[in-house]
Design a protein around this motif. Sequence first.
Motif, PDB file in Angstrom:
ATOM      1  N   GLU A 153      65.106  87.421  66.332  1.00 45.75           N
ATOM      2  CA  GLU A 153      64.935  86.013  66.700  1.00 45.75           C
ATOM      3  C   GLU A 153      65.695  85.095  65.751  1.00 45.75           C
ATOM      4  N   LYS A 154      65.729  85.462  64.495  1.00 49.55           N
ATOM      5  CA  LYS A 154      66.340  84.605  63.477  1.00 49.55           C
ATOM      6  C   LYS A 154      67.846  84.811  63.336  1.00 49.55           C
ATOM      7  N   PHE A 155      68.274  86.081  63.451  1.00 58.01           N
ATOM      8  CA  PHE A 155      69.668  86.387  63.127  1.00 58.01           C
ATOM      9  C   PHE A 155      70.438  87.081  64.249  1.00 58.01           C
ATOM     10  N   GLY A 156      69.799  87.189  65.430  1.00 61.20           N
ATOM     11  CA  GLY A 156      70.464  87.828  66.559  1.00 61.20           C
ATOM     12  C   GLY A 156      70.063  89.287  66.700  1.00 61.20           C
ATOM     13  N   ASN A 157      70.146  89.787  67.917  1.00 56.59           N
ATOM     14  CA  ASN A 157      69.745  91.172  68.187  1.00 56.59           C
ATOM     15  C   ASN A 157      70.590  92.156  67.384  1.00 56.59           C
ATOM     16  N   PHE A 158      69.952  93.205  66.949  1.00 50.58           N
ATOM     17  CA  PHE A 158      70.656  94.235  66.199  1.00 50.58           C
ATOM     18  C   PHE A 158      70.044  95.596  66.530  1.00 50.58           C
ATOM     19  N   THR A 159      70.795  96.636  66.234  1.00 49.12           N
ATOM     20  CA  THR A 159      70.326  98.002  66.457  1.00 49.12           C
ATOM     21  C   THR A 159      69.913  98.615  65.134  1.00 49.12           C
ATOM     22  N   VAL A 160      68.761  99.269  65.118  1.00 50.50           N
ATOM     23  CA  VAL A 160      68.327  99.985  63.922  1.00 50.50           C
ATOM     24  C   VAL A 160      69.167 101.252  63.816  1.00 50.50           C
ATOM     25  N   THR A 161      69.984 101.335  62.786  1.00 50.26           N
ATOM     26  CA  THR A 161      70.918 102.446  62.624  1.00 50.26           C
ATOM     27  C   THR A 161      70.258 103.622  61.889  1.00 50.26           C
ATOM     28  N   ASP A 162      70.938 104.766  61.932  1.00 50.31           N
ATOM     29  CA  ASP A 162      70.469 105.938  61.175  1.00 50.31           C
ATOM     30  C   ASP A 162      70.430 105.633  59.685  1.00 50.31           C
ATOM     31  N   GLU A 163      71.385 104.840  59.221  1.00 48.47           N
ATOM     32  CA  GLU A 163      71.416 104.476  57.800  1.00 48.47           C
ATOM     33  C   GLU A 163      70.186 103.648  57.430  1.00 48.47           C
ATOM     34  N   MET A 164      69.818 102.695  58.296  1.00 50.62           N
ATOM     35  CA  MET A 164      68.617 101.893  58.043  1.00 50.62           C
ATOM     36  C   MET A 164      67.376 102.774  57.992  1.00 50.62           C
ATOM     37  N   MET A 165      67.281 103.723  58.933  1.00 45.48           N
ATOM     38  CA  MET A 165      66.140 104.627  58.954  1.00 45.48           C
ATOM     39  C   MET A 165      66.064 105.437  57.660  1.00 45.48           C
ATOM     40  N   LYS A 166      67.235 105.881  57.178  1.00 45.76           N
ATOM     41  CA  LYS A 166      67.278 106.652  55.939  1.00 45.76           C
ATOM     42  C   LYS A 166      66.839 105.787  54.749  1.00 45.76           C
ATOM     43  N   ILE A 167      67.284 104.546  54.711  1.00 45.47           N
ATOM     44  CA  ILE A 167      66.877 103.630  53.639  1.00 45.47           C
ATOM     45  C   ILE A 167      65.367 103.408  53.680  1.00 45.47           C
ATOM     46  N   ASN A 168      64.847 103.190  54.881  1.00 43.91           N
ATOM     47  CA  ASN A 168      63.400 102.975  55.034  1.00 43.91           C
ATOM     48  C   ASN A 168      62.608 104.184  54.550  1.00 43.91           C
ATOM     49  N   GLU A 169      63.078 105.380  54.925  1.00 40.05           N
ATOM     50  CA  GLU A 169      62.385 106.608  54.522  1.00 40.05           C
ATOM     51  C   GLU A 169      62.477 106.818  53.009  1.00 40.05           C
ATOM     52  N   ASP A 170      63.640 106.548  52.450  1.00 40.09           N
ATOM     53  CA  ASP A 170      63.796 106.677  50.997  1.00 40.09           C
ATOM     54  C   ASP A 170      62.879 105.696  50.264  1.00 40.09           C
ATOM     55  N   TYR A 171      62.737 104.516  50.829  1.00 42.21           N
ATOM     56  CA  TYR A 171      61.864 103.518  50.206  1.00 42.21           C
ATOM     57  C   TYR A 171      60.405 103.959  50.286  1.00 42.21           C
ATOM     58  N   GLU A 172      60.012 104.521  51.432  1.00 41.01           N
ATOM     59  CA  GLU A 172      58.641 105.019  51.572  1.00 41.01           C
ATOM     60  C   GLU A 172      58.376 106.200  50.642  1.00 41.01           C
ATOM     61  N   LYS A 173      59.413 106.917  50.256  1.00 45.52           N
ATOM     62  CA  LYS A 173      59.254 108.035  49.325  1.00 45.52           C
ATOM     63  C   LYS A 173      59.371 107.577  47.865  1.00 45.52           C
ATOM     64  N   GLY A 174      59.604 106.294  47.665  1.00 48.52           N
ATOM     65  CA  GLY A 174      59.744 105.788  46.307  1.00 48.52           C
ATOM     66  C   GLY A 174      61.034 106.219  45.639  1.00 48.52           C
ATOM     67  N   LEU A 175      62.049 106.550  46.435  1.00 50.84           N
ATOM     68  CA  LEU A 175      63.317 107.017  45.884  1.00 50.84           C
ATOM     69  C   LEU A 175      64.261 105.871  45.553  1.00 50.84           C
ATOM     70  N   ILE A 176      63.969 104.688  46.103  1.00 52.92           N
ATOM     71  CA  ILE A 176      64.712 103.485  45.734  1.00 52.92           C
ATOM     72  C   ILE A 176      63.705 102.391  45.399  1.00 52.92           C
ATOM     73  N   THR A 177      64.122 101.421  44.617  1.00 57.93           N
ATOM     74  CA  THR A 177      63.230 100.344  44.196  1.00 57.93           C
ATOM     75  C   THR A 177      63.118  99.268  45.268  1.00 57.93           C
ATOM     76  N   SER A 178      62.127  98.409  45.124  1.00 63.49           N
ATOM     77  CA  SER A 178      61.982  97.279  46.050  1.00 63.49           C
ATOM     78  C   SER A 178      63.208  96.380  45.979  1.00 63.49           C
ATOM     79  N   PHE A 179      63.740  96.191  44.779  1.00 58.67           N
ATOM     80  CA  PHE A 179      64.945  95.369  44.620  1.00 58.67           C
ATOM     81  C   PHE A 179      66.114  95.968  45.399  1.00 58.67           C
ATOM     82  N   GLN A 180      66.305  97.277  45.281  1.00 57.40           N
ATOM     83  CA  GLN A 180      67.399  97.949  46.001  1.00 57.40           C
ATOM     84  C   GLN A 180      67.197  97.875  47.508  1.00 57.40           C
ATOM     85  N   PHE A 181      65.956  97.998  47.926  1.00 57.47           N
ATOM     86  CA  PHE A 181      65.627  97.948  49.352  1.00 57.47           C
ATOM     87  C   PHE A 181      65.956  96.575  49.935  1.00 57.47           C
TER      88      PHE A 181
END
Length: 204
Positions: free
Chosen positions: A27-55
């Motif tokens: 709604e704010k920035f236009g339609n986008f597709t959730v990519t495999d890279e985004m999914m990987k970042i999300n999963e890494d964040y849920e595993k605590g492999l990257i910091t909140s700042f990096q996320f």
Amino acid sequence: MIKNIIFDFGDIFINLDKPATVRLLSEKFGNFTVTDEMMKINEDYEKGLITSFQFVDYYNSIFPDAQKSELMKAWNAILLDFPEYRLKFIENLASKNKYRLFLLSNTNEIHIHYVKESMTSLRFNRFKKCFEKFYLSYEINLRKPDTEIYKFVLSQNNLKADECLFIDDTPENTLSASQLGIKTWTLIPGEQDIVNIFNQNFNF
């Protein structure tokens, strides 16, 4: 016979609006597709492999016109209310000392901070102390549906798989747990409620 109950958090106790983040960002920035890279970042964040700042910094690179506060707001939009009747239910169950109770949640630092703030630290601590162990994916570097997370919980607490009931709203999570011999309940949000657990056909 069930001696141990392992609970998910989101859509089991706290209500979720899972499409909210994508909806708000679109709604704010236009339609986008959730990519495999985004999914990987999300999963890494849920595993605590990257910091909140990096996320947040990663998503700021995807949405350069967004303020970081807007990204945080959209990320937390998935989290709704935690009804008091569910909190009282788990407190009552814990007080009976009939089952060993565990929480096992895929979550991340930003969401947990928001949950504590929105439900208050007092209510969050009331909830947390109902469980013998409170496992959050980003703290143990494991996430569902990987079978390693269930093996970890079983071995850490000397649990027998066939004496455990695992409750989650995501079929792939309950499927992987069941492959280890754990009894499962795939709860359907909006149609079923955790407070009715003892109306289900389990061998309690």
